[in-house]
Design a protein around this motif. Sequence first.
Motif, mmCIF file in Angstrom:
data_model
loop_
_atom_site.group_PDB
_atom_site.id
_atom_site.type_symbol
_atom_site.label_atom_id
_atom_site.label_comp_id
_atom_site.label_asym_id
_atom_site.label_seq_id
_atom_site.Cartn_x
_atom_site.Cartn_y
_atom_site.Cartn_z
ATOM 1 N N THR A 189 -8.564 18.930 63.544
ATOM 2 C CA THR A 189 -8.929 20.325 63.280
ATOM 3 C C THR A 189 -7.927 20.996 62.336
ATOM 4 N N GLY A 190 -7.558 20.305 61.302
ATOM 5 C CA GLY A 190 -6.721 20.983 60.310
ATOM 6 C C GLY A 190 -5.532 20.158 59.875
ATOM 7 N N TYR A 191 -4.614 20.795 59.161
ATOM 8 C CA TYR A 191 -3.514 20.084 58.507
ATOM 9 C C TYR A 191 -2.512 19.523 59.513
ATOM 10 N N LEU A 447 9.066 15.893 44.590
ATOM 11 C CA LEU A 447 10.055 16.935 44.896
ATOM 12 C C LEU A 447 9.444 18.326 44.747
ATOM 13 N N ASP A 448 8.602 18.503 43.729
ATOM 14 C CA ASP A 448 7.945 19.810 43.545
ATOM 15 C C ASP A 448 7.065 20.143 44.748
ATOM 16 N N MET A 449 6.339 19.138 45.245
ATOM 17 C CA MET A 449 5.482 19.401 46.415
ATOM 18 C C MET A 449 6.350 19.738 47.625
ATOM 19 N N MET A 450 7.455 19.024 47.789
ATOM 20 C CA MET A 450 8.346 19.311 48.919
ATOM 21 C C MET A 450 8.890 20.740 48.812
ATOM 22 N N ARG A 451 9.292 21.143 47.609
ATOM 23 C CA ARG A 451 9.813 22.509 47.431
ATOM 24 C C ARG A 451 8.727 23.550 47.697
ATOM 25 N N ALA A 452 7.505 23.236 47.297
ATOM 26 C CA ALA A 452 6.400 24.184 47.529
ATOM 27 C C ALA A 452 6.146 24.349 49.030
ATOM 28 N N VAL B 453 0.337 26.425 53.518
ATOM 29 C CA VAL B 453 0.403 25.076 52.937
ATOM 30 C C VAL B 453 -0.670 24.911 51.864
ATOM 31 N N LYS B 454 -1.866 25.402 52.169
ATOM 32 C CA LYS B 454 -2.958 25.332 51.189
ATOM 33 C C LYS B 454 -2.561 26.070 49.902
ATOM 34 N N ALA B 455 -2.039 27.281 50.039
ATOM 35 C CA ALA B 455 -1.666 28.071 48.858
ATOM 36 C C ALA B 455 -0.524 27.406 48.091
ATOM 37 N N ALA B 456 0.356 26.707 48.820
ATOM 38 C CA ALA B 456 1.497 26.060 48.169
ATOM 39 C C ALA B 456 1.053 24.878 47.312
ATOM 40 N N LEU B 457 0.112 24.087 47.821
ATOM 41 C CA LEU B 457 -0.261 22.851 47.120
ATOM 42 C C LEU B 457 -1.481 23.036 46.221
ATOM 43 N N ASP B 458 -2.281 24.047 46.491
ATOM 44 C CA ASP B 458 -3.478 24.308 45.680
ATOM 45 C C ASP B 458 -3.543 25.802 45.378
#
Lengths: 469, 469
Positions: A189-191, A447-452, B453-458
């Motif tokens: 049911t989600g992330y 790394l960009d995804m981790m920072r985000a 998380v959604k806003a961060a990656l997309d």
Amino acid sequence: MTDPLLAALEDIAGAAHLVVDAAAMAPYLADWRGRFTGRARAVVLPADTGEVARIVSACAAARVPIVPQGGRTGLVLGSVPDASGTAIVLSLRRLNRIRHIDPANRTMTVEAGCILYDIQQAALEAGMLFPLSLAAEGSCTIGGNLSTNAGGTAVLRYGNTRELCLGLEVVTAQGQVWDGLRGLRKDNTGYALRELFIGAEGTLGVITAAVLKLYPEPKAVLSALVALDSPQAALGLLALMQDRCGAALTGYELMSDFCLRLVAAQFPGLPKPFAAHYPQYALVELSSTESEDHAAELIESSIGAALDAGIALDAVLATSGAQSLGLWQLREHIPLAQAAAGKNIKHDISLPVSNIPAFIEQTGAALQAAFPGCQLVCFGHLGDGNLHYNLAPPEGLGHDSFLAHQESVNRIVHDSVAAFGGSISAEHGVGALKRDELPRYKSAVELDMMRAVKAALDPLGIMNPGKIL
Amino acid sequence: MTDPLLAALEDIAGAAHLVVDAAAMAPYLADWRGRFTGRARAVVLPADTGEVARIVSACAAARVPIVPQGGRTGLVLGSVPDASGTAIVLSLRRLNRIRHIDPANRTMTVEAGCILYDIQQAALEAGMLFPLSLAAEGSCTIGGNLSTNAGGTAVLRYGNTRELCLGLEVVTAQGQVWDGLRGLRKDNTGYALRELFIGAEGTLGVITAAVLKLYPEPKAVLSALVALDSPQAALGLLALMQDRCGAALTGYELMSDFCLRLVAAQFPGLPKPFAAHYPQYALVELSSTESEDHAAELIESSIGAALDAGIALDAVLATSGAQSLGLWQLREHIPLAQAAAGKNIKHDISLPVSNIPAFIEQTGAALQAAFPGCQLVCFGHLGDGNLHYNLAPPEGLGHDSFLAHQESVNRIVHDSVAAFGGSISAEHGVGALKRDELPRYKSAVELDMMRAVKAALDPLGIMNPGKIL
């Protein structure tokens, strides 16, 4: 308290649980290996999740960094503050209740400050097994195990800590409580927030409790030490054991002859299983939920087949729990023997299992070329591709002089790990110690995804700053 | 192409792989269960990861939504576009190469469009097992399995799809390629991005390839059907089987007598294992890496012990692969028998295993009170706490009239699931179908973290909008 944040923390946790005196703070600031001591504005020890949430809220309002801390047994400077003295150390040690055991669901709900050993014992008392097992189990806390996704000796069968956890309770960086204490083996049911907080080393929020998986307790656990010609032969034996024993193979450790010579020199009272020396040894562990006879028959027939096939050169089978323990003591005394012999340059690396023989050969050659006569202390959880790949100085060179070469040694080892598709931190995490290594080995995209993700969940950047990223 | 985006997509994938004609697009727009047909601006079928990245970049530049699609066998409207007609459907079907098998590492690197069945076969040809198994395996793709964290019948032993994957290749929402195709069993160098993309239903990025775990192929798989008095007895048998068989217990399915009566009525040619009727049945599967004799001895002694203890009322042991298959056919024909008898109101739920008997009793009573005479088709993966809890109309009421009550039935069932600590989607995901249900059952804290998380990656919100969140 004239400092308004400290006054707020005292109000939340009580004066007895706020430490500001330098001498009293000292034990919370020192790295386990004694390489570094940080500084802090205060150490606070809340009693429960509600107090943790109020502390995080107060720190967030004041924009003050928080360093979550468990048993402080980490090896990468993840749970001690930096030298700035600006952070609040948040010790979870008082959150140490086992909240609930659900035998039919095979789960246990525990607070973050529970000592791993106490959890193992509580599981056994309920007739079940919590399989996470590692050297620091008498001191480390489950919150720290979760935050670092600890590995240990049972990963081959049961997985890392992330795979042993079904649910979490987390105080977010905003000081809210997320009740994710689900005891479900399927939930789409989600992330994957649970998976994300596990292994985040306290940089995204504070884990305050968890639902852990329990397993049937094996009726017998038997071990054998197998003499081998090479790491390649160790791979052959691993494949043979897995094909014949499946999930009954619960441990598979590799040790070089040099490791066992080191142990024999430092701890002459320990067993010496073989009269002769062989290049490599595998410590094999089998568990049976059926019976001791079943375990014994399975280990004998499998190792017999390996001897017949010429994969194994010799073998010692433990025929009792005490003998098994003796064999494991050899393995467990390798780090102690190293420490007694003098400081080493250590690496906690993982590789695709198939690449281990070539990695060992090529990296060893590169190190010999750069540091002639250096001595390799290579052992580890071969079944998981995890090697503790440590380097002792050449005979005659002092350990401290050799440590001066740490950076160039790390470069050779970690570049080789990367070339063979491996990881520079298999089970210890990144912390502050390997933070600066990361950009060399991780892509900018990752790394960009981790920072985000970090910015999304901790927009003020107050959760354990300077760790991982 | 006068539409500049479509011209760009044609340039990337080639005219033969861009579908804009309404009739040709139709098969890509229809829900598997035939409940809904969406609309799209075009369907594009790239050949490789590079083309996927260029397509996502082009859509991102044009702010056009993307619906990633695999075998389109999902059950929650996750892989079909909405009715707006604004989205590009991105079919991964042409990315269907098995890139690499590494036997010593027990891994296989596959592209997202590979059919699950083909992956299973490739593993068997290499002498190993890829254990993911589910009804749609002949049509579904591994990219879809990963994106929905598919469950199936082997979760009890091998875990969900997330636990079967070591590494991913992903095209991010910005059109960059993340090469996370690691074949490592331990890697603690940062956040759990792999776990996050798995189960995200294409809302965070596009999975283009994966490294999958392989297991030793069992030498024997044997099944038994066990007659039981109640769901509580099924829990007792589960505990007994797990304690005695450990990881050899690879399947444990529960079926009510009503389910088997339905199958017998619709498929009279299938085996009828018992002369009498019993309230419940457990289908038990044992796998042995040792031998068929070992599997037979273990299943006989375990079920014998359950009969002796009065936990089991009767049992039929399959003594051959063909007999095992016959027992599984009973289980697998339940959904088909349901469909043949008329439409049902279906639920894919999970619960702590310990709560299942009380859930079944109390939810059944609540449904009988609201819809007297309604008929429960309750079966599923009891070992994982996963029930397919479906409702057929009372005798005499038409299926279509009953379907009009779907919302009130869902409310009773899902509220009860929540009260018992369960999940409203065990293995099917959320998609568009359960999106509006989610806020009722997930806390604001959790939904806020998911949105962050959604806003961060997309950040542009172009990845599969309207699904999950």
